[in-house]
Design a protein around this motif. Structure first.
Motif, short mmCIF file in Angstrom:
data_model
loop_
_atom_site.label_atom_id
_atom_site.label_comp_id
_atom_site.label_asym_id
_atom_site.label_seq_id
_atom_site.Cartn_x
_atom_site.Cartn_y
_atom_site.Cartn_z
N LEU A 43 0.84 -1.20 0.00
CA LEU A 43 0.00 0.00 0.00
C LEU A 43 0.88 1.26 0.00
CD1 LEU A 43 -2.80 1.25 0.01
CD2 LEU A 43 -2.79 1.10 2.50
N LEU A 44 1.97 1.24 0.76
CA LEU A 44 2.91 2.38 0.74
C LEU A 44 3.51 2.55 -0.65
CD1 LEU A 44 4.84 2.01 4.11
CD2 LEU A 44 3.07 3.66 3.53
N PHE A 45 3.85 1.44 -1.29
CA PHE A 45 4.38 1.49 -2.65
C PHE A 45 3.35 2.09 -3.60
CE2 PHE A 45 5.02 -0.37 -6.86
CZ PHE A 45 6.32 0.06 -7.11
N ASP A 46 2.10 1.63 -3.49
CA ASP A 46 1.03 2.15 -4.35
C ASP A 46 0.78 3.64 -4.11
OD1 ASP A 46 0.47 -0.01 -5.94
OD2 ASP A 46 -1.13 -0.78 -4.67
N ILE A 47 0.85 4.08 -2.86
CA ILE A 47 0.69 5.51 -2.56
C ILE A 47 1.83 6.30 -3.20
CG2 ILE A 47 0.70 7.24 -0.72
CD1 ILE A 47 -0.80 5.15 1.02
N GLY A 48 3.05 5.74 -3.14
CA GLY A 48 4.18 6.39 -3.79
C GLY A 48 4.00 6.50 -5.29
N VAL A 49 3.53 5.42 -5.90
CA VAL A 49 3.27 5.44 -7.35
C VAL A 49 2.16 6.44 -7.67
CG1 VAL A 49 2.43 4.05 -9.30
CG2 VAL A 49 4.12 3.10 -7.73
N TYR A 50 1.12 6.46 -6.85
CA TYR A 50 0.00 7.40 -7.03
C TYR A 50 0.52 8.84 -7.05
CZ TYR A 50 -4.46 9.73 -5.93
OH TYR A 50 -5.57 10.54 -5.94
N LEU A 51 1.30 9.19 -6.04
CA LEU A 51 1.82 10.56 -5.95
C LEU A 51 2.78 10.87 -7.10
CD1 LEU A 51 2.45 10.85 -2.11
CD2 LEU A 51 0.67 11.99 -3.45
N THR A 52 3.57 9.89 -7.51
CA THR A 52 4.51 10.09 -8.61
C THR A 52 3.77 10.33 -9.92
OG1 THR A 52 6.16 8.71 -7.52
CG2 THR A 52 6.44 9.06 -9.88
N VAL A 53 2.81 9.48 -10.21
CA VAL A 53 2.06 9.61 -11.47
C VAL A 53 1.24 10.89 -11.49
CG1 VAL A 53 0.20 8.57 -12.84
CG2 VAL A 53 2.04 7.15 -11.94
N ALA A 54 0.53 11.18 -10.40
CA ALA A 54 -0.27 12.40 -10.36
C ALA A 54 0.62 13.63 -10.44
CB ALA A 54 -1.12 12.43 -9.08
N GLY A 55 1.72 13.63 -9.70
CA GLY A 55 2.64 14.77 -9.73
C GLY A 55 3.25 14.97 -11.11
N PHE A 56 3.63 13.88 -11.77
CA PHE A 56 4.20 14.00 -13.11
C PHE A 56 3.17 14.52 -14.10
CE2 PHE A 56 5.03 12.23 -17.32
CZ PHE A 56 6.29 12.75 -17.57
N ALA A 57 1.97 13.95 -14.07
CA ALA A 57 0.93 14.39 -15.01
C ALA A 57 0.61 15.86 -14.82
CB ALA A 57 -0.33 13.54 -14.82
N LEU A 58 0.50 16.29 -13.57
CA LEU A 58 0.19 17.69 -13.30
C LEU A 58 1.35 18.61 -13.64
CD1 LEU A 58 -1.81 17.31 -9.98
CD2 LEU A 58 -2.71 17.75 -12.28
N ALA A 59 2.58 18.16 -13.38
CA ALA A 59 3.75 18.97 -13.71
C ALA A 59 3.90 19.16 -15.20
CB ALA A 59 5.02 18.34 -13.13
N VAL A 60 3.46 18.18 -15.99
CA VAL A 60 3.53 18.28 -17.44
C VAL A 60 2.40 19.12 -18.01
CG1 VAL A 60 3.34 16.95 -19.58
CG2 VAL A 60 4.85 16.16 -17.77
N VAL A 61 1.19 18.96 -17.48
CA VAL A 61 0.01 19.59 -18.09
C VAL A 61 -0.24 21.01 -17.57
CG1 VAL A 61 -2.50 19.39 -18.33
CG2 VAL A 61 -1.07 17.38 -18.61
N PRO A 111 1.60 23.62 -16.75
CA PRO A 111 2.21 24.78 -17.41
C PRO A 111 1.47 25.21 -18.69
CG PRO A 111 3.91 23.30 -16.70
CD PRO A 111 2.60 22.61 -16.46
N PHE A 112 0.77 24.30 -19.32
CA PHE A 112 0.01 24.65 -20.51
C PHE A 112 -1.29 25.37 -20.16
CE2 PHE A 112 2.58 21.05 -22.05
CZ PHE A 112 3.24 21.72 -23.08
N ALA A 113 -1.66 25.37 -18.89
CA ALA A 113 -2.90 26.03 -18.46
C ALA A 113 -2.64 27.48 -18.07
CB ALA A 113 -3.51 25.26 -17.28
#
Length: 138
Positions: free
Chosen positions: A114-132, A134-136
């Protein structure tokens, strides 16, 4: 403000729906299909729609955390979940540990997955938001 009244109103509802669904998928994922990756994408989708309706500045205020920081914390958490057992001398690298969280008469099986999944969750969400996000820019 950007967007129409209908977009702004529906974006708030979609944000809440996406975040709740993403947390459900995240928590369910360590025992069944789902998990941090798809949960992070669904959560980021809700925030991106909110950003389209309300703008980047308001979205960053609503998040209260920089997406790049979310990404970093997620990577550290995912790494720690797999690296902690060998550091403690319990078992080899990436061997997940399981235990029960006892809440009165109910025992919930919890593990480092579950800790691993939370880490993946934060990584994926953070990456997606960091990429998208700036275009907003407005």
């Amino acid at each position: 403000m950007t967007g129409s009244l209908i977009l702004r109103t529906s974006a708030r509802l979609l944000l809440v729906t996406c975040v709740l669904l993403s947390v459900f998928i995240l928590v369910r994922g360590h025992n069944e299909p789902g998990g941090g990756f798809i949960g992070g994408l669904i959560g980021a989708l809700g925030v991106i729609v909110y950003a389209l309706a309300h703008g980047r500045a308001r979205t960053l205020r609503m998040l209260r955390a920089d997406p790049k920081s979310m990404l970093g914390v997620g990577l550290l958490l995912a790494l720690a979940s797999g690296a902690l057992p060998p550091l403690l001398g319990i078992s080899p690298l990436l061997t997940h540990q399981w235990g029960d969280l006892v809440l009165g008469p109910v025992a919930l099986p919890l593990g480092t997955t579950l800790l691993f999944d939370i880490g993946v969750y934060l990584t994926v969400a953070g990456f997606a938001l960091a990429v998208v996000l700036p275009f907003a820019e407005e």
